[in-house]
Design an enzyme around this catalytic site. Structure first.
Site, PDB file in Angstrom:
ATOM      1  N   GLU A  66       0.363  -1.142   0.024  1.00  0.00           N
ATOM      2  CA  GLU A  66      -0.136   0.154  -0.288  1.00  0.00           C
ATOM      3  C   GLU A  66       1.002   1.538  -0.430  1.00  0.00           C
ATOM      4  OE1 GLU A  66      -3.442   0.856  -0.354  1.00  0.00           O
ATOM      5  OE2 GLU A  66      -4.008  -1.241  -0.279  1.00  0.00           O
ATOM      6  N   ASP A  79      -2.804   7.480  -2.481  1.00  0.00           N
ATOM      7  CA  ASP A  79      -3.885   7.461  -3.581  1.00  0.00           C
ATOM      8  C   ASP A  79      -4.792   8.431  -3.969  1.00  0.00           C
ATOM      9  OD1 ASP A  79      -5.843   6.030  -5.036  1.00  0.00           O
ATOM     10  OD2 ASP A  79      -7.115   5.058  -3.334  1.00  0.00           O
TER      11      ASP A  79
END
Length: 178
Positions: A66, A79
């Site tokens: 991530e 993100d």
């Protein structure tokens, strides 16, 4: 036992035990006060192990996938401003808890992972525990509504490889003593 620091293709340090081998450090485990946070009723190493619940190698693998252990975050965000913290909790669906690298964040994100594993267990009761775990990992990335079969578990995940990549990373961490 000194492995040293190596550099991978991203020029970030890899596994290093230059500072000692964690498996050789003595520890008494969680105190009664700490174990009461999970309402265990006992303390010690057994309580610490029980509170983990999820294999730490899996958590490390998700952190690696991530956020590259925080290396690709800007002030804790990733993100395009939708992901928070080491495990990239999606703030469109969850409130952020704690600092980006805090225990609160890791507890929250691990709780979200467990939630999705349980959703996949209920959705696919005939899958093996390992298949359900892999499905839960995929759901952590894409939501359980987008996991339709084990054969195409990553069909809707980022890169179409999320659970396969995370599992491979977790296995690497396990092989290397994490």
């Amino acid at each position: 036992q000194t492995i040293g620091v190596c550099m991978n293709a991203f020029y970030t340090p890899c596994l290093c035990v230059c500072y000692g081998d964690i498996t050789r450090v003595s520890a008494s485990g969680a105190s009664e006060k700490t174990s009461q946070q999970d309402r265990l009723g006992y303390s010690g190493v057994e309580a610490s192990e029980k509170m983990c619940g999820i294999d730490p190698a899996l958590i490390a693998a998700i952190i690696s996938r991530e956020s590259r252990a925080g290396n690709v975050l800007r002030n804790g965000w990733g993100d395009h401003g939708n992901g928070w913290g080491l495990m990239q909790v999606d703030i469109r669906y969850h409130q952020k808890e704690g600092d980006w690298d805090s225990e609160e964040h890791l507890r929250q994100a691990t709780g979200i992972l467990v939630h999705f594993i349980k959703r996949i267990q209920n959705k696919f009761p005939n899958w093996s525990r390992e298949q359900q775990l892999k499905g839960g990992i995929a759901a952590y990335n894409t939501g359980d509504g987008k996991v339709h079969s084990y054969e195409n578990v990553d069909q809707h995940t980022t890169g179409k490889d999320y659970s396969n990549d995370v599992v491979a990373r977790a296995k690497w961490y396990k092989r290397n003593g994490f």
